[in-house]
Write a protein that holds these residues in place. Structure first.
Motif, PDB file in Angstrom:
ATOM      1  N   TYR A 137       0.826  -1.215   0.000  1.00 38.19           N
ATOM      2  CA  TYR A 137       0.000   0.000   0.000  1.00 38.19           C
ATOM      3  C   TYR A 137       0.857   1.261   0.000  1.00 38.19           C
ATOM      4  O   TYR A 137       0.514   2.254  -0.632  1.00 38.19           O
ATOM      5  N   LYS A 138       1.972   1.233   0.719  1.00 39.23           N
ATOM      6  CA  LYS A 138       2.844   2.412   0.784  1.00 39.23           C
ATOM      7  C   LYS A 138       3.418   2.770  -0.584  1.00 39.23           C
ATOM      8  O   LYS A 138       3.795   3.914  -0.817  1.00 39.23           O
ATOM      9  N   SER A 139       3.479   1.818  -1.472  1.00 38.92           N
ATOM     10  CA  SER A 139       4.057   2.074  -2.789  1.00 38.92           C
ATOM     11  C   SER A 139       3.033   2.591  -3.804  1.00 38.92           C
ATOM     12  O   SER A 139       3.394   2.911  -4.931  1.00 38.92           O
ATOM     13  N   ILE A 140       1.772   2.677  -3.407  1.00 34.94           N
ATOM     14  CA  ILE A 140       0.720   3.108  -4.327  1.00 34.94           C
ATOM     15  C   ILE A 140       0.427   4.591  -4.107  1.00 34.94           C
ATOM     16  O   ILE A 140       0.119   5.000  -2.987  1.00 34.94           O
ATOM     17  N   PRO A 141       0.518   5.388  -5.163  1.00 34.95           N
ATOM     18  CA  PRO A 141       0.196   6.813  -5.019  1.00 34.95           C
ATOM     19  C   PRO A 141      -1.256   7.011  -4.573  1.00 34.95           C
ATOM     20  O   PRO A 141      -2.139   6.228  -4.931  1.00 34.95           O
ATOM     21  N   ASP A 142      -1.479   8.036  -3.804  1.00 32.45           N
ATOM     22  CA  ASP A 142      -2.814   8.405  -3.317  1.00 32.45           C
ATOM     23  C   ASP A 142      -3.448   7.356  -2.408  1.00 32.45           C
ATOM     24  O   ASP A 142      -4.674   7.292  -2.294  1.00 32.45           O
ATOM     25  N   VAL A 143      -2.626   6.524  -1.789  1.00 33.86           N
ATOM     26  CA  VAL A 143      -3.097   5.550  -0.802  1.00 33.86           C
ATOM     27  C   VAL A 143      -2.290   5.767   0.468  1.00 33.86           C
ATOM     28  O   VAL A 143      -1.074   5.927   0.416  1.00 33.86           O
ATOM     29  N   LYS A 144      -2.988   5.782   1.603  1.00 36.93           N
ATOM     30  CA  LYS A 144      -2.306   5.982   2.883  1.00 36.93           C
ATOM     31  C   LYS A 144      -2.842   4.989   3.907  1.00 36.93           C
ATOM     32  O   LYS A 144      -4.051   4.878   4.097  1.00 36.93           O
ATOM     33  N   VAL A 145      -1.940   4.279   4.550  1.00 42.04           N
ATOM     34  CA  VAL A 145      -2.323   3.404   5.654  1.00 42.04           C
ATOM     35  C   VAL A 145      -2.475   4.297   6.883  1.00 42.04           C
ATOM     36  O   VAL A 145      -1.514   4.922   7.324  1.00 42.04           O
ATOM     37  N   VAL A 146      -3.688   4.376   7.394  1.00 45.29           N
ATOM     38  CA  VAL A 146      -3.957   5.280   8.515  1.00 45.29           C
ATOM     39  C   VAL A 146      -4.148   4.546   9.834  1.00 45.29           C
ATOM     40  O   VAL A 146      -4.029   5.140  10.903  1.00 45.29           O
ATOM     41  N   ALA A 147      -4.453   3.244   9.766  1.00 46.56           N
ATOM     42  CA  ALA A 147      -4.722   2.498  10.994  1.00 46.56           C
ATOM     43  C   ALA A 147      -4.430   1.019  10.783  1.00 46.56           C
ATOM     44  O   ALA A 147      -4.403   0.530   9.653  1.00 46.56           O
ATOM     45  N   ALA A 148      -4.221   0.348  11.913  1.00 47.23           N
ATOM     46  CA  ALA A 148      -4.032  -1.101  11.886  1.00 47.23           C
ATOM     47  C   ALA A 148      -4.627  -1.682  13.159  1.00 47.23           C
ATOM     48  O   ALA A 148      -4.475  -1.108  14.240  1.00 47.23           O
ATOM     49  N   ALA A 149      -5.296  -2.799  13.011  1.00 47.79           N
ATOM     50  CA  ALA A 149      -5.853  -3.509  14.164  1.00 47.79           C
ATOM     51  C   ALA A 149      -5.133  -4.843  14.298  1.00 47.79           C
ATOM     52  O   ALA A 149      -4.997  -5.582  13.325  1.00 47.79           O
ATOM     53  N   ASP A 150      -4.661  -5.113  15.501  1.00 44.72           N
ATOM     54  CA  ASP A 150      -3.953  -6.360  15.769  1.00 44.72           C
ATOM     55  C   ASP A 150      -4.088  -6.655  17.258  1.00 44.72           C
ATOM     56  O   ASP A 150      -4.092  -5.724  18.073  1.00 44.72           O
ATOM     57  N   VAL A 151      -4.178  -7.923  17.614  1.00 44.59           N
ATOM     58  CA  VAL A 151      -4.312  -8.273  19.027  1.00 44.59           C
ATOM     59  C   VAL A 151      -3.047  -7.943  19.814  1.00 44.59           C
ATOM     60  O   VAL A 151      -3.101  -7.741  21.020  1.00 44.59           O
ATOM     61  N   ASP A 152      -1.916  -7.873  19.134  1.00 44.68           N
ATOM     62  CA  ASP A 152      -0.647  -7.527  19.781  1.00 44.68           C
ATOM     63  C   ASP A 152      -0.196  -6.157  19.266  1.00 44.68           C
ATOM     64  O   ASP A 152       0.580  -6.059  18.315  1.00 44.68           O
ATOM     65  N   ILE A 153      -0.692  -5.114  19.900  1.00 43.18           N
ATOM     66  CA  ILE A 153      -0.432  -3.751  19.426  1.00 43.18           C
ATOM     67  C   ILE A 153       1.062  -3.419  19.431  1.00 43.18           C
ATOM     68  O   ILE A 153       1.566  -2.804  18.493  1.00 43.18           O
ATOM     69  N   GLU A 154       1.762  -3.803  20.467  1.00 42.64           N
ATOM     70  CA  GLU A 154       3.191  -3.461  20.548  1.00 42.64           C
ATOM     71  C   GLU A 154       3.979  -4.111  19.415  1.00 42.64           C
ATOM     72  O   GLU A 154       4.844  -3.473  18.812  1.00 42.64           O
ATOM     73  N   ASN A 155       3.691  -5.356  19.125  1.00 45.79           N
ATOM     74  CA  ASN A 155       4.368  -6.024  18.015  1.00 45.79           C
ATOM     75  C   ASN A 155       4.003  -5.347  16.691  1.00 45.79           C
ATOM     76  O   ASN A 155       4.858  -5.167  15.826  1.00 45.79           O
ATOM     77  N   ALA A 156       2.751  -4.963  16.543  1.00 45.34           N
ATOM     78  CA  ALA A 156       2.309  -4.283  15.325  1.00 45.34           C
ATOM     79  C   ALA A 156       3.042  -2.956  15.158  1.00 45.34           C
ATOM     80  O   ALA A 156       3.497  -2.625  14.062  1.00 45.34           O
ATOM     81  N   ARG A 157       3.170  -2.206  16.234  1.00 46.29           N
ATOM     82  CA  ARG A 157       3.901  -0.924  16.175  1.00 46.29           C
ATOM     83  C   ARG A 157       5.347  -1.139  15.743  1.00 46.29           C
ATOM     84  O   ARG A 157       5.877  -0.399  14.916  1.00 46.29           O
ATOM     85  N   LYS A 158       5.972  -2.140  16.327  1.00 47.59           N
ATOM     86  CA  LYS A 158       7.373  -2.429  15.982  1.00 47.59           C
ATOM     87  C   LYS A 158       7.497  -2.882  14.527  1.00 47.59           C
ATOM     88  O   LYS A 158       8.411  -2.470  13.818  1.00 47.59           O
ATOM     89  N   ARG A 159       6.585  -3.722  14.105  1.00 46.74           N
ATOM     90  CA  ARG A 159       6.674  -4.280  12.753  1.00 46.74           C
ATOM     91  C   ARG A 159       6.446  -3.205  11.687  1.00 46.74           C
ATOM     92  O   ARG A 159       7.190  -3.107  10.723  1.00 46.74           O
ATOM     93  N   LEU A 160       5.427  -2.383  11.865  1.00 44.64           N
ATOM     94  CA  LEU A 160       5.131  -1.368  10.848  1.00 44.64           C
ATOM     95  C   LEU A 160       6.013  -0.137  10.993  1.00 44.64           C
ATOM     96  O   LEU A 160       6.319   0.527  10.006  1.00 44.64           O
TER      97      LEU A 160
END
Length: 62
Positions: free
Chosen positions: A20-43
């Motif tokens: 998604y980051k490579s597509i113009p006019d597309v922005k990742v604004v949120a992510a849902a994951d049961v392990d928020i800390e791991n998600a923060r580190k990964r993204l």
């Protein structure tokens, strides 16, 4: 601008995030994951808001 909310930020979530980051006019604004800390580190994106509940993400980011 198309706003994306990822469901899951594990290995495949990161693959989708990068795609998604490579597509113009597309922005990742949120992510849902049961392990928020791991998600923060990964993204590693301070502009993404993280949730541990998909329904809450959809409610807040809609």
């Amino acid at each position: 601008m198309i706003r994306i909310g990822l469901v899951g930020a594990g290995r495949m979530g990161k693959v989708h995030y990068d795609a998604y980051k490579s597509i113009p006019d597309v922005k990742v604004v949120a992510a849902a994951d049961v392990d928020i800390e791991n998600a923060r580190k990964r993204l590693n994106d301070p502009e993404v808001v993280f949730y541990d509940n998909v329904d809450l993400m959809l409610e807040k980011e809609n």
